[in-house]
Design a protein around this motif. Structure first.
Motif, PDB file in Angstrom:
ATOM      1  N   GLN A   1      96.994  82.724  30.174  1.00 28.45           N
ATOM      2  CA  GLN A   1      95.761  82.992  30.947  1.00 28.45           C
ATOM      3  C   GLN A   1      94.688  83.720  30.239  1.00 28.45           C
ATOM      4  N   GLU A   2      94.969  84.269  29.101  1.00 23.88           N
ATOM      5  CA  GLU A   2      93.799  85.097  28.350  1.00 23.88           C
ATOM      6  C   GLU A   2      93.292  83.764  27.494  1.00 23.88           C
TER       7      GLU A   2
ATOM      8  N   ARG B   1      88.390  80.357  26.478  1.00 27.79           N
ATOM      9  CA  ARG B   1      87.913  79.026  26.672  1.00 27.79           C
ATOM     10  C   ARG B   1      86.676  79.396  27.597  1.00 27.79           C
ATOM     11  N   GLY B   2      86.901  79.777  28.412  1.00 31.58           N
ATOM     12  CA  GLY B   2      85.558  79.595  29.564  1.00 31.58           C
ATOM     13  C   GLY B   2      84.457  80.456  28.987  1.00 31.58           C
TER      14      GLY B   2
END
Length: 41
Positions: free
Chosen positions: A31-32, A37-38
Protein backbone atom coordinates in the motif's frame (compact mmCIF):
# COMPACT_ATOMS: atom_id res chain seq x y z
CA UNK A 1 4.62 -17.33 22.00
CA UNK A 2 6.84 -19.58 24.04
CA UNK A 3 9.72 -19.82 21.61
CA UNK A 4 13.14 -18.21 21.76
CA UNK A 5 13.39 -15.45 19.19
CA UNK A 6 16.85 -16.44 18.02
CA UNK A 7 15.85 -19.87 16.79
CA UNK A 8 13.61 -21.03 13.98
CA UNK A 9 10.26 -21.90 15.49
CA UNK A 10 8.65 -25.09 14.24
CA UNK A 11 5.48 -24.95 16.32
CA UNK A 12 2.56 -24.57 13.94
CA UNK A 13 0.80 -21.96 16.07
CA UNK A 14 3.91 -19.81 16.23
CA UNK A 15 4.64 -20.30 12.52
CA UNK A 16 1.07 -19.30 11.66
CA UNK A 17 1.39 -16.13 13.74
CA UNK A 18 4.70 -15.24 12.09
CA UNK A 19 3.20 -15.88 8.65
CA UNK A 20 0.20 -13.71 9.47
CA UNK A 21 2.49 -10.90 10.65
CA UNK A 22 4.62 -11.19 7.50
CA UNK A 23 1.52 -11.02 5.29
CA UNK A 24 0.31 -7.97 7.19
CA UNK A 25 3.66 -6.22 6.73
CA UNK A 26 3.68 -7.12 3.04
CA UNK A 27 0.21 -5.66 2.60
CA UNK A 28 1.25 -2.44 4.38
CA UNK A 29 4.39 -2.13 2.26
CA UNK A 30 2.43 -2.76 -0.93
CA UNK A 31 0.00 0.00 0.00
CA UNK A 32 2.88 2.34 0.79
CA UNK A 33 4.40 1.59 -2.62
CA UNK A 34 1.08 2.37 -4.33
CA UNK A 35 0.93 5.67 -2.44
CA UNK A 36 4.49 6.59 -3.42
CA UNK A 37 3.83 5.77 -7.05
CA UNK A 38 0.79 8.01 -6.94
CA UNK A 39 2.88 10.88 -5.57
CA UNK A 40 5.45 10.46 -8.33
CA UNK A 41 2.89 10.30 -11.14
Amino acid sequence: MGCSSGKLCLYSQCAAARREEALKQRKELSQELVNLRGELA
